[in-house]
Design a protein around this motif. Structure first.
Motif, short mmCIF file in Angstrom:
data_model
loop_
_atom_site.label_atom_id
_atom_site.label_comp_id
_atom_site.label_asym_id
_atom_site.label_seq_id
_atom_site.Cartn_x
_atom_site.Cartn_y
_atom_site.Cartn_z
N PRO A 1 0.95 -1.25 0.13
CA PRO A 1 0.15 0.15 0.18
C PRO A 1 0.76 1.39 -0.57
O PRO A 1 0.59 2.33 -0.49
CB PRO A 1 -0.89 0.03 1.35
CG PRO A 1 -0.58 -1.79 1.69
CD PRO A 1 0.41 -1.71 0.88
N THR A 2 2.15 1.20 0.73
CA THR A 2 2.89 2.50 0.06
C THR A 2 3.42 3.14 -1.07
O THR A 2 3.11 3.71 -0.73
CB THR A 2 4.02 2.52 1.66
OG1 THR A 2 3.48 2.19 2.93
CG2 THR A 2 5.32 3.71 2.01
N VAL A 3 4.25 1.62 -1.49
CA VAL A 3 4.23 1.96 -2.86
C VAL A 3 3.32 2.42 -3.65
O VAL A 3 4.26 3.50 -4.09
CB VAL A 3 4.94 0.25 -2.98
CG1 VAL A 3 5.54 0.78 -4.12
CG2 VAL A 3 6.06 -0.05 -2.46
N LEU A 4 2.07 1.85 -3.54
CA LEU A 4 1.08 2.48 -4.38
C LEU A 4 0.94 3.82 -4.09
O LEU A 4 0.22 4.52 -4.69
CB LEU A 4 -0.03 1.17 -4.16
CG LEU A 4 0.08 0.08 -4.98
CD1 LEU A 4 -1.84 -1.21 -4.90
CD2 LEU A 4 -0.63 0.07 -6.39
N ASP B 1 9.90 10.39 0.67
CA ASP B 1 9.80 9.00 1.05
C ASP B 1 10.57 8.31 0.27
O ASP B 1 11.14 7.20 1.01
CB ASP B 1 7.94 8.82 1.27
CG ASP B 1 7.41 9.93 2.66
OD1 ASP B 1 8.24 10.32 3.18
OD2 ASP B 1 6.46 9.38 2.29
N LEU B 2 10.15 7.96 -1.03
CA LEU B 2 11.21 7.37 -2.07
C LEU B 2 12.57 6.95 -1.68
O LEU B 2 12.84 6.14 -2.18
CB LEU B 2 10.71 7.70 -3.30
CG LEU B 2 10.95 6.74 -4.19
CD1 LEU B 2 10.78 4.84 -4.02
CD2 LEU B 2 10.67 7.09 -5.83
N ARG C 1 17.34 4.94 -0.44
CA ARG C 1 18.97 5.66 -0.33
C ARG C 1 19.39 4.52 1.11
O ARG C 1 20.42 4.40 0.82
CB ARG C 1 19.39 7.17 0.40
CG ARG C 1 19.51 7.91 -1.05
CD ARG C 1 19.40 8.97 -0.19
NE ARG C 1 19.68 10.48 -1.04
CZ ARG C 1 18.76 11.35 -1.63
NH1 ARG C 1 17.63 11.52 -1.05
NH2 ARG C 1 19.11 12.24 -2.91
N GLY C 2 18.14 3.70 1.40
CA GLY C 2 18.65 3.07 2.50
C GLY C 2 19.15 1.98 2.38
O GLY C 2 19.53 1.10 3.33
N GLY C 3 18.45 1.63 0.95
CA GLY C 3 18.81 0.72 0.10
C GLY C 3 20.14 0.53 -0.61
O GLY C 3 20.83 -0.77 -0.72
#
Length: 381
Positions: free
Chosen positions: A150-153, A182-183, A188-190
């Protein structure tokens, strides 16, 4: 010769768009449409010519709304700058590596979705299978491991809404700014921590903000077009019981069915270019700066290339001449991942939902992206 006056953009967005596109193609393979304020290319040969000639037909134009939302990326640059953006992502998407790198995860996600659907004995396969599968695969390939579907969507919807608003001459609401922020944090976290992410190898070649822009482009394409591919393929097979029966008993026909579905109804129906100089294309005098919209949907039904172009045929010898993933320097970089998802997704549905059949007929619609509003089905338990 004047343009057929009865062809409108509304008709080109409807379920009977193929008939309207055929009328335009019969009139001329490149036609000026006043309502589009540009040219529409409906012939296969001129479509190839436009997509292969980035010197005369470019995406690097300030009217290209996607770049205004996500920033410069492989989608919105040409020449050396385009190659710089695209090169870091080419290796992870090579067809020879995709099965080993992503095949197991795609199969796990597809079979898991089918297992959750099966007890209900009915579903809308577009919103309950194709959409969640394509979104989950995008999250996996981009290394967004701790981000739920849901967040990605939500990010995807905000970015799409902003692009749509700009394309229509309206102002975005601003939600895309939060989505891109947010993206960026998630990407960057990955970076540097997830070796399986297609983004990891880009560090050192691109700035972090450029990696984020390309991630947004891949997220958009990976969700929108792959969902459409799966939904359109299922729709075509459910409408043709003989073809569905053949695919059930001959699994080797699944890739053939995917290509033929892409030909008959490409999920991304058009690509836009802008003329960099005065140029003549298939007899049409195009001026520098003009919008040149290539109808992949029309080119894929050009009778000069495809016999019986409006029929879904598993025995068609040249289905892979279809242009659904574009051609030239901007050919879809993740086309073989989308094919993998669609093949695996169809296999999971046929294996896990016995007696799969439609509740009602479905038809694709949309001006730029085409898919059915719903693919309602039921099955035996």
């Amino acid at each position: 010769m004047q343009t057929p006056r009865d062809v409108t953009l509304a008709e080109l967005a409807g379920p009977d768009a193929a008939a309207a596109l055929a009328r335009l193609r019969a009139h001329a393979p490149v036609t000026r449409l006043a309502e589009l304020d540009g040219w529409l290319v409906t012939g296969h040969a001129p479509a190839l010519a436009v997509m292969r000639d980035a010197a005369h037909f470019t995406v690097a134009d300030p009217r290209f709304s996607t770049a205004r939302v996500v920033g410069a990326s492989m989608l919105s640059t040409d020449g050396a700058e385009h190659r710089r953006h695209r090169r870091p992502f080419a290796a992870p998407f090579r067809a020879a590596e995709l099965e080993q790198r992503f095949g197991g995860e795609v199969a796990r996600l597809a079979t898991g979705l089918v297992a959750r659907l099966r007890p209900a004995r009915a579903a809308d396969l577009r919103t309950e299978f194709a959409g969640p599968l394509s979104t989950a695969v995008v999250a996996h390939t981009l290394g967004l491991r701790d981000i739920d579907v849901p967040t990605v969507l939500g990010w995807y919807a905000a970015i799409v809404a902003a692009v749509t608003a700009l394309s229509a001459g309206d102002r975005p609401t601003g939600e895309e700014i939060a989505a891109m922020r947010d993206l960026a944090v998630a990407v960057r976290g990955g970076l540097g921590h997830d070796a399986s992410s297609v983004l990891t190898g880009a560090r050192g070649s691109l700035r972090d903000d450029e990696i984020v822009a390309n991630a947004a482009v891949m997220m958009f394409g990976g969700i929108e077009t792959t969902e459409g591919m799966i939904a359109n393929l299922v729709t075509h097979l459910l409408a043709d019981p003989a073809a569905l029966d053949r695919v059930r008993v001959e699994p080797d026909l699944v890739p053939v069915a995917v290509e033929e579905s892409l030909r008959l109804e490409p999920a991304a129906a058009v690509v836009d270019r802008y003329a960099t100089a005065d140029v003549v294309l298939a007899g049409a005098a195009i001026a520098a700066g003009d919008l040149v919209r290539v109808s992949l949907a029309a080119a894929n039904r050009d009778p000069a290339v495809f016999d019986r172009p409006d029929e879904f045929e598993l025995d068609r010898a040249n289905s892979r001449s279809q242009l659904a993933f574009a051609r030239g320097p901007h050919a879809c970089i993740a086309m073989d991942l989308a094919r993998l998802e669609t093949r695996v997704g169809l296999g999971a549905l046929l294996d896990g939902l016995p007696g799969l059949r439609p509740v009602a007929p479905a038809a694709a619609a949309g001006l730029v992206f085409r898919k059915p509003a719903a693919v309602r089905v039921h099955w035996d338990f």
